[in-house]
Design a protein around this motif. Structure first.
Motif, PDB file in Angstrom:
ATOM      1  N   MET A 237      18.698   6.836  -2.534  1.00  0.00           N
ATOM      2  CA  MET A 237      17.539   6.120  -2.051  1.00  0.00           C
ATOM      3  C   MET A 237      16.309   6.494  -2.839  1.00  0.00           C
ATOM      4  O   MET A 237      15.208   6.467  -2.351  1.00  0.00           O
ATOM      5  CB  MET A 237      17.309   6.415  -0.561  1.00  0.00           C
ATOM      6  CG  MET A 237      16.384   5.427   0.116  1.00  0.00           C
ATOM      7  SD  MET A 237      15.582   6.111   1.595  1.00  0.00           S
ATOM      8  CE  MET A 237      14.107   6.809   0.884  1.00  0.00           C
ATOM      9  N   ARG A 238      16.483   6.938  -4.042  1.00  0.00           N
ATOM     10  CA  ARG A 238      15.305   7.338  -4.808  1.00  0.00           C
ATOM     11  C   ARG A 238      14.490   6.116  -5.168  1.00  0.00           C
ATOM     12  O   ARG A 238      14.990   5.130  -5.698  1.00  0.00           O
ATOM     13  CB  ARG A 238      15.712   8.087  -6.070  1.00  0.00           C
ATOM     14  CG  ARG A 238      14.524   8.731  -6.782  1.00  0.00           C
ATOM     15  CD  ARG A 238      14.981   9.550  -7.966  1.00  0.00           C
ATOM     16  NE  ARG A 238      13.854  10.126  -8.657  1.00  0.00           N
ATOM     17  CZ  ARG A 238      13.278  11.261  -8.320  1.00  0.00           C
ATOM     18  NH1 ARG A 238      13.710  11.906  -7.272  1.00  0.00           N
ATOM     19  NH2 ARG A 238      12.261  11.741  -9.007  1.00  0.00           N
TER      20      ARG A 238
ATOM     21  N   GLY B  71       5.160   3.314  -1.627  1.00  0.00           N
ATOM     22  CA  GLY B  71       6.567   3.590  -1.359  1.00  0.00           C
ATOM     23  C   GLY B  71       7.426   2.435  -1.827  1.00  0.00           C
ATOM     24  O   GLY B  71       7.099   1.768  -2.810  1.00  0.00           O
ATOM     25  N   VAL B  72       8.535   2.217  -1.132  1.00  0.00           N
ATOM     26  CA  VAL B  72       9.417   1.100  -1.460  1.00  0.00           C
ATOM     27  C   VAL B  72       9.560   0.203  -0.245  1.00  0.00           C
ATOM     28  O   VAL B  72       9.500   0.653   0.896  1.00  0.00           O
ATOM     29  CB  VAL B  72      10.808   1.587  -1.924  1.00  0.00           C
ATOM     30  CG1 VAL B  72      10.693   2.379  -3.209  1.00  0.00           C
ATOM     31  CG2 VAL B  72      11.508   2.410  -0.854  1.00  0.00           C
ATOM     32  N   LYS B  73       9.760  -1.080  -0.503  1.00  0.00           N
ATOM     33  CA  LYS B  73       9.909  -2.058   0.554  1.00  0.00           C
ATOM     34  C   LYS B  73      11.277  -1.923   1.221  1.00  0.00           C
ATOM     35  O   LYS B  73      12.256  -1.572   0.571  1.00  0.00           O
ATOM     36  CB  LYS B  73       9.752  -3.473  -0.019  1.00  0.00           C
ATOM     37  CG  LYS B  73       9.613  -4.569   1.026  1.00  0.00           C
ATOM     38  CD  LYS B  73       9.262  -5.895   0.371  1.00  0.00           C
ATOM     39  CE  LYS B  73       9.132  -6.995   1.405  1.00  0.00           C
ATOM     40  NZ  LYS B  73       8.030  -6.733   2.370  1.00  0.00           N
TER      41      LYS B  73
ATOM     42  N   GLY C 282      14.222  -0.588  -2.958  1.00  0.00           N
ATOM     43  CA  GLY C 282      13.859  -0.056  -4.262  1.00  0.00           C
ATOM     44  C   GLY C 282      12.658  -0.757  -4.855  1.00  0.00           C
ATOM     45  O   GLY C 282      12.112  -0.301  -5.861  1.00  0.00           O
ATOM     46  N   GLU C 283      12.215  -1.866  -4.259  1.00  0.00           N
ATOM     47  CA  GLU C 283      11.056  -2.601  -4.756  1.00  0.00           C
ATOM     48  C   GLU C 283       9.778  -1.893  -4.321  1.00  0.00           C
ATOM     49  O   GLU C 283       9.580  -1.611  -3.141  1.00  0.00           O
ATOM     50  CB  GLU C 283      11.060  -4.024  -4.196  1.00  0.00           C
ATOM     51  CG  GLU C 283       9.868  -4.868  -4.627  1.00  0.00           C
ATOM     52  CD  GLU C 283       9.859  -6.236  -3.962  1.00  0.00           C
ATOM     53  OE1 GLU C 283       9.002  -7.061  -4.342  1.00  0.00           O
ATOM     54  OE2 GLU C 283      10.674  -6.467  -3.048  1.00  0.00           O
ATOM     55  N   GLU C 284       8.909  -1.590  -5.285  1.00  0.00           N
ATOM     56  CA  GLU C 284       7.679  -0.889  -4.946  1.00  0.00           C
ATOM     57  C   GLU C 284       6.831  -1.722  -3.999  1.00  0.00           C
ATOM     58  O   GLU C 284       6.781  -2.952  -4.080  1.00  0.00           O
ATOM     59  CB  GLU C 284       6.894  -0.568  -6.218  1.00  0.00           C
ATOM     60  CG  GLU C 284       7.632   0.395  -7.133  1.00  0.00           C
ATOM     61  CD  GLU C 284       6.737   0.960  -8.220  1.00  0.00           C
ATOM     62  OE1 GLU C 284       5.522   1.084  -7.960  1.00  0.00           O
ATOM     63  OE2 GLU C 284       7.245   1.266  -9.305  1.00  0.00           O
ATOM     64  N   ALA C 285       6.155  -1.030  -3.065  1.00  0.00           N
ATOM     65  CA  ALA C 285       5.353  -1.725  -2.065  1.00  0.00           C
ATOM     66  C   ALA C 285       4.235  -0.829  -1.574  1.00  0.00           C
ATOM     67  O   ALA C 285       4.302   0.404  -1.699  1.00  0.00           O
ATOM     68  CB  ALA C 285       6.235  -2.154  -0.889  1.00  0.00           C
ATOM     69  N   VAL C 286       3.212  -1.446  -1.006  1.00  0.00           N
ATOM     70  CA  VAL C 286       2.190  -0.724  -0.262  1.00  0.00           C
ATOM     71  C   VAL C 286       2.677  -0.648   1.183  1.00  0.00           C
ATOM     72  O   VAL C 286       2.862  -1.669   1.841  1.00  0.00           O
ATOM     73  CB  VAL C 286       0.824  -1.428  -0.336  1.00  0.00           C
ATOM     74  CG1 VAL C 286      -0.172  -0.740   0.598  1.00  0.00           C
ATOM     75  CG2 VAL C 286       0.299  -1.411  -1.770  1.00  0.00           C
ATOM     76  N   LEU C 287       2.939   0.568   1.659  1.00  0.00           N
ATOM     77  CA  LEU C 287       3.386   0.766   3.033  1.00  0.00           C
ATOM     78  C   LEU C 287       2.166   0.855   3.941  1.00  0.00           C
ATOM     79  O   LEU C 287       1.235   1.615   3.669  1.00  0.00           O
ATOM     80  CB  LEU C 287       4.212   2.043   3.152  1.00  0.00           C
ATOM     81  CG  LEU C 287       5.411   2.178   2.215  1.00  0.00           C
ATOM     82  CD1 LEU C 287       6.153   3.493   2.501  1.00  0.00           C
ATOM     83  CD2 LEU C 287       6.358   0.996   2.361  1.00  0.00           C
TER      84      LEU C 287
END
Length: 379
Positions: free
Chosen positions: A1-2, A37-39, A47-52
């Motif tokens: 889950m990296r 983080g990731v979506k 694995g898709e970058e996202a604003v949490l």
């Protein structure tokens, strides 16, 4: 889950998040912070970058006013993902034993959502732990000399928290910025923990006694005194100072200790062998901690540069920037625990959490602001 290695919210997304999600006037309902983080989709990381965007609880869009609906993406195109983190608070031992989990608390773990996945990831990750047998609940609440990291400690004004590590001042001859290991023998040694554990959230006087175990666990002064408060980083609180003006990055303090009374060894884990620079801390990294209440526990990093509001009870609420969020690895009384990689490289200083997440300061920030060494070598 990296997830993404390192990474942080872009400047434009951060400015938008601060102005839209945590705006000084009428912030969005339930929102307590945001980070990189990731979506997640169907309860799993994509694995898709996202604003949490961190909220106390999720509410269907249909039940929210339009002004409180979080956009699907930021203006720069970065997607958003809403994560229910519960109520985040500083985690020294409560004056009363914690209440049983309410139905609302339980739903964070049992609804098949992201939170359930995060909770499962915080379960022990190493098979060899089974050889240690059942850990006694009181194991780290007793008096020990020399006191190892992970054990109960606290200012005489507070209940109890956790001793994070033994550290020492930057040494003469250091050449890095901030100074790294230098030459000579340290003149002073300190126990490292949180401001709210060793300094009672700014309220304790310098030189005040620190006992091991903490008062809640039977510690008394002077019989159990292990250190005296030497220095701390002041925490800015609301309502005295508006959250938008807060510059909190660490909840950290030092108690001066005699060399023979404490040890760098972490209970169960051995001594930290290095410390990790902020830029090398990544979403998805596995981490562990030893703490007074929950003993040893393991989890994963879900955000590396979080901005989040933390409840300190009567002291007020403090907004922290540049924080590490992990899956839940702590409970009340674990504040001050050193968070490390599985191979004992120091990553963060635990200070807050909820039933879903744990919050830690980057150890690089702690080290630089207190001007101390956490280990003899650099990661």
């Amino acid at each position: 889950m990296r997830g993404p290695t390192g990474g942080q919210v872009s400047d434009s997304s951060r400015q938008q998040a601060m102005s839209d999600f945590l705006r000084p006037q009428a912030p969005l309902a339930n929102v307590v912070g945001f980070g990189h983080g990731v979506k997640w989709s169907d309860g799993r990381p994509t694995g898709e970058e996202a604003v949490l965007v961190f909220v106390t609880q999720k509410v269907p869009e249909s039940m929210l006013p339009e002004r409180d609906v979080i956009p699907r993406q930021m203006d720069d195109g970065t997607p958003t993902d809403v994560i229910a983190v519960g109520h985040v608070s500083a985690q020294r031992q409560p004056r009363q034993q914690p209440r049983r989990a309410s139905e609302q608390d339980t739903q964070y773990r049992s609804d098949g959502s992201v939170a359930e996945q995060l909770s499962q990831l915080s379960r022990p990750l190493l098979e060899e732990l089974r050889e240690m047998g059942t850990l006694e609940p009181q194991l780290l609440r007793r008096r020990l000399r020399p006191a190892p990291a992970g054990i109960s400690v606290g200012n005489v004004r507070v209940t109890a928290g956790t001793l994070g590590s033994v550290v020492y001042d930057f040494l003469p001859g250091a050449t890095t910025d901030p100074p790294g290991p230098g030459l000579g023998v340290p003149g002073k040694f300190y126990i490292l923990s949180n401001n709210h554990v060793l300094a009672d959230s700014n309220r304790a006087q310098l030189g005040s006694p620190i006992v091991q175990p903490g008062v809640f666990d039977g510690g008394q002064d002077p019989a159990d005194r292990i250190a005296t408060l030497d220095r701390f980083i002041t925490i800015q609180f609301a309502p005295q100072i508006p959250p938008a003006q807060h510059n909190n990055v660490v909840d950290a303090a030092l108690g001066k200790v005699e060399f023979e009374d404490a040890t760098r060894q972490q209970y169960f884990s051995g001594a930290p062998r290095a410390w990790r620079r902020r830029a090398n801390v990544a979403v998805g990294d596995l981490v562990k901690k030893t703490g007074r209440t929950t003993n040893i526990s393991f989890g994963r990093i879900i955000a590396v540069d979080a901005t989040i509001d933390v409840n300190y009870g009567t002291a007020g609420t403090a907004r922290f920037k540049d924080q590490i969020l992990t899956t839940n690895i702590s409970a009340g009384g674990d504040s001050g625990s050193l968070v490390t990689s599985l191979d004992n490289v120091a990553v963060g200083l635990l200070f807050a959490g909820s039933s879903v997440v744990t919050v830690a300061n980057h150890i690089e920030n702690v080290r630089a602001l207190l001007r101390v060494e956490i280990a003899e070598q650099l990661a």
